[in-house]
Design a protein around this motif. Structure first.
Motif, PDB file in Angstrom:
ATOM      1  N   SER A  79       0.829  -1.202   0.000  1.00  0.00           N
ATOM      2  CA  SER A  79       0.000   0.000   0.000  1.00  0.00           C
ATOM      3  C   SER A  79       0.866   1.254   0.000  1.00  0.00           C
ATOM      4  O   SER A  79       0.361   2.366   0.073  1.00  0.00           O
ATOM      5  N   GLY A  80       2.191   1.069  -0.081  1.00  0.00           N
ATOM      6  CA  GLY A  80       3.066   2.223  -0.280  1.00  0.00           C
ATOM      7  C   GLY A  80       3.458   2.919   1.012  1.00  0.00           C
ATOM      8  O   GLY A  80       4.098   3.968   0.987  1.00  0.00           O
TER       9      GLY A  80
ATOM     10  N   THR B 250       4.018   9.393  -1.631  1.00  0.00           N
ATOM     11  CA  THR B 250       3.258  10.126  -2.630  1.00  0.00           C
ATOM     12  C   THR B 250       1.811  10.033  -2.174  1.00  0.00           C
ATOM     13  O   THR B 250       1.274   8.933  -2.088  1.00  0.00           O
ATOM     14  N   PRO B 251       1.207  11.129  -1.830  1.00  0.00           N
ATOM     15  CA  PRO B 251      -0.184  11.001  -1.390  1.00  0.00           C
ATOM     16  C   PRO B 251      -1.039  10.455  -2.525  1.00  0.00           C
ATOM     17  O   PRO B 251      -0.802  10.753  -3.692  1.00  0.00           O
TER      18      PRO B 251
ATOM     19  N   GLN C  20      -3.411   1.854  -6.860  1.00  0.00           N
ATOM     20  CA  GLN C  20      -2.280   0.933  -6.723  1.00  0.00           C
ATOM     21  C   GLN C  20      -1.262   1.157  -7.832  1.00  0.00           C
ATOM     22  O   GLN C  20      -0.058   1.096  -7.606  1.00  0.00           O
ATOM     23  N   LEU C  21      -1.755   1.421  -9.033  1.00  0.00           N
ATOM     24  CA  LEU C  21      -0.841   1.634 -10.161  1.00  0.00           C
ATOM     25  C   LEU C  21      -0.054   2.924  -9.963  1.00  0.00           C
ATOM     26  O   LEU C  21       1.117   3.012 -10.341  1.00  0.00           O
ATOM     27  N   GLN C  22      -0.693   3.904  -9.350  1.00  0.00           N
ATOM     28  CA  GLN C  22       0.019   5.143  -9.032  1.00  0.00           C
ATOM     29  C   GLN C  22       1.240   4.828  -8.151  1.00  0.00           C
ATOM     30  O   GLN C  22       2.343   5.326  -8.382  1.00  0.00           O
TER      31      GLN C  22
ATOM     32  N   GLU D 205       7.221   4.054  -7.703  1.00  0.00           N
ATOM     33  CA  GLU D 205       8.470   3.326  -7.452  1.00  0.00           C
ATOM     34  C   GLU D 205       9.419   3.403  -8.630  1.00  0.00           C
ATOM     35  O   GLU D 205      10.626   3.234  -8.479  1.00  0.00           O
ATOM     36  N   LEU D 206       8.861   3.609  -9.827  1.00  0.00           N
ATOM     37  CA  LEU D 206       9.708   3.780 -11.015  1.00  0.00           C
ATOM     38  C   LEU D 206      10.053   5.259 -11.220  1.00  0.00           C
ATOM     39  O   LEU D 206      10.561   5.634 -12.268  1.00  0.00           O
TER      40      LEU D 206
END
Lengths: 486, 486
Positions: free
Chosen positions: A80-81, A97-98, B177-179, B184-185
């Protein structure tokens, strides 16, 4: 950073694990509790980015949970980052990153000029169904979510072949079921002649890309399903509307326009035409086919409302494909209206050579459609539940249709055709429908004004109502007030 | 018609219910037993078309099963086309349309001239994975079917919103999730800038339809993923290949061709290029982007092999989108290679205005993608299982790569680049690959000859091998024999 318990030994950069203690009886799994508590600490900025998390071992010892539980919770937090894993060094609170919610721009208020894309976008707004008398599909509570969920569970349990692409032409057992379905309509088609698609929308797009080149002319009913106007415009086609009368197209006009424009296609809803819910008479079906032969155009028969039709005793039920046997007719069908739009299961039936070309084109465009959802549709069809479900649907539509007509007539709308079947009523407001649509949107109702259903997009006094989406009394009050005023 | 038991009282036209008695302990449900037995009677022509079935009451009494069981069994038999229900009169054996298996024509032997569509069709043949060293995806047993099936079951259990269309732009939590994945890239994109698609294939088709008009030029790597040549040809585009060197495109050639042809797009695999498994150097990434700015073309960066890449310590890992931040680059990704092709979950990330146009175009083409499978992908990503799964995948690929290279070199193939990552080996056979492919097909092996990967389609001595699909020793024996002979 507060750093009050024994784990402060981890150093300045380490996260304190001062979590409320975990409960084994809360109904929430230990993993979920850990994820929730850590998330709260990070979101409240108690633990800031760069903070090192307790090691898996330490966390597991301190909270008396298994290492597996901690690993699982940390993994979810990484996904979930919120955390990141640094090789050999452990887990850290991540530079964040929000997650920005999508801007409201796609759901903007009505532009001065209504357009197809704007209306279609609004059709997909997450609005309650009873606020959408303009919607093109049935509300959730009219459909059978258990039927779909049970079939999906059964497919998931089967557990085979859920991974690969599947066949570009579509899941064979489903195509065999469709062969039987077509056979009941007296349309003979082998599974080879059937190509599954992501709804009738993709079916129409594939057919158009196969047969239409920029500058070609396409005939549609006027009024007709608006989405395809945008789809044909995208291909550079010239879209011409043929007036739709209660028993089918205006044949004189069709002959005249065919001689003049030599169209490539005529797209038609023979049964339960959208938006009027009228059906073609047998005589007109024959005349349309004769003109198609004379002027050498293809008929694309979009039969998406097929299973809402109660049969020839109630309303005419002649499909042009039944007369023609897929020589000159390309037949489209699907389950978005009756089963679940989310399955995206539609299909094309066509002459063998055409079907082969369309399957190749589908392959070049999307490779395959989702075999998972085709298996779901297959299951529901083959187990016989579908028939009962659509019987019930027709019964429910019958139960609200006449009442809705009376309510609309009482407040001064004219129901242009009062069809004995289908989900739509096509009405005449006696005033401009675009203006009314914009006002309705301000009050939170989505309407479908007549201008959208004409390729000319000219202002219109017509409005399409979905009889399954009229339960909110506010819409009738709104119409009464606005129509009284105009 | 044999008619030996008490039910003969039903008359001449009635079906005898002389079924083997039903068992409650057979593991097969009573419904399934009835369906099976009735089906056998009809298929063996014991009961012929027009025969009346026993009434539900009579059947239920005779076999001591509930009426519900009989109704359910009859319904399935109606759905499968064996029985028909005549209103008020009961159930009858139906006039049958035999289910014709699809003709073998779509799986025909190799035509004299290999072509893209022919090879792609063969890619979808139901062949064992070990017979397909030419396949573009991993065999089932390399993937994690439990992971997918569990997520699908969980989605089915949630039971909410399985019916409606969903959002045309794609399921929002998945886009969030793709954000994170893009973050990460080091590619910043809000969910508004992301559009889900039915795999990278649809992503590429939507982008091309948005930006390419007939007669426009599109650049691709040479060699490159062959399916898109057909896709661009369908749009009337002029497809030109830019030679791919081990560290990226031939920059001098790219500059020269860009000046000459002013392309609209350059489609590129920056990482783990198909078919060579090489990746772009950072310097070339920068040079490609500079040329795109100079000659004003869009870069379409197809990063479908993203999660097979082991990171910059092993092979260069610079994405052009990371340098450009989606100004001039449209980034494509998906989960068909690593999770399950059948999910058909891919995505586009682009500048906000472009993303909005692409979402509208997707809506006009297929309305929405399947929210069900987007929920499956979301679940797998958000619960953190995906990372571990792709870690395992990379490990397995590493375990077979060197051995496969040695085996191929031993029998005289030259492995053109020996990449440290990815699933493909690009080899030079020293003889015509089309001829070898046709011979392999006769022996039941699907190969992927080099000619297919070049927009020129010229004969080639190259061949792509999938290192995960080389387990059958027969393929090495075949290659050894054929290459020794040539």
């Amino acid at each position: 950073m507060t750093n009050t318990d024994s784990s402060s030994a981890l150093g300045n950069q380490a996260a304190s694990t001062s979590l409320t203690s975990l409960s084994r009886n809360s109904g929430e799994s230990l993993i979920e509790q850990i994820v929730r508590m850590v998330t709260a600490r990070i979101e409240d900025k108690v633990w800031r980015s760069g903070t090192r998390m307790p090691s898996i071992r330490r966390f597991s010892e301190q909270y008396k949970v298994s290492r597996f539980t901690v690993v699982e919770a940390y993994d979810r937090l990484v996904a979930s980052g919120l955390l990141e894993s640094r090789r050999g060094s452990g887990f850290y609170v991540r530079e964040r990153t929000p997650i920005v919610p999508p801007s409201a721009s796609t759901h903007a208020p009505a532009p001065r000029q209504l357009d197809v894309v704007w209306l279609v976008r609004n059709m997909f707004r997450q609005m309650p169904a009873q606020k959408m008398p303009g919607a093109g599909s049935l509300p959730n509570e009219w459909l059978d979510s258990d039927l779909v969920a049970n079939a999906l569970r059964a497919v998931a349990r089967q557990n085979h072949n859920l991974l690969q692409y599947g066949e570009p032409q579509g899941f064979l057992p489903l195509r065999q079921q469709l062969q039987l379905k077509l056979d009941e309509l007296e349309i003979a088609a082998t599974p080879d002649q059937i190509v599954t698609t992501s709804g009738v929308t993709q079916a129409l797009d594939l057919v158009a890309r196969h047969l239409v080149r920029p500058g070609d002319t396409v005939f549609v009913d006027d009024p007709a399903w608006f989405l395809m106007f945008g789809s044909f415009a995208m291909l550079g086609a010239n879209v011409i509307g043929i007036p739709r009368l209660p028993d089918g197209p205006d044949i004189a006009r069709l002959a005249e326009m065919a001689a003049l424009h030599r169209p490539k296609l005529f797209v038609i809803n023979s049964l339960l035409h959208n938006p009027t819910s009228t059906s073609l008479s047998a005589a007109k079906a024959f005349q349309v086919l004769k003109l198609a032969e004379q002027y050498d155009f293809t008929i694309v028969e979009d039969d998406i409302y097929c299973d809402m039709h109660p049969g020839p005793a109630v309303q005419p039920a002649t499909r042009i494909a039944t007369l023609d046997q897929l020589q000159r007719v390309i037949y489209l069908g699907g389950f978005s209206k009756t089963l679940a739009a989310s399955l995206r299961v539609g299909f094309i039936a066509a002459a063998p050579e055409t079907a082969r070309h369309l399957a190749d084109r589908k392959m070049l465009t999307t490779l395959t459609t989702t075999e998972m959802t085709e298996r779901v549709a297959y299951r529901i069809l083959s187990e016989g539940h579908y028939r009962k479900h659509v019987d019930r649907l027709r019964g429910r539509l019958d139960a609200v249709r006449d009442r809705t007509v009376r309510q609309l007539e009482r407040i001064g709308l004219r129901v242009s055709s009062h069809p004995p079947a289908g989900m739509f009523l096509w009405t005449d407001l006696g005033c401009d429908a675009n203006t009314l649509t914009a006002r309705a949107m301000e009050e939170g109702f989505l309407l479908a004004p007549g201008s959208l259903f004409s390729p000319s997009q000219l202002p219109s006094t017509h409005m399409r109502f979905n009889i399954a989406a009229m339960a909110d009394p506010g819409i009738l009050r709104f119409l009464e007030r606005e129509i009284g005023r105009s």
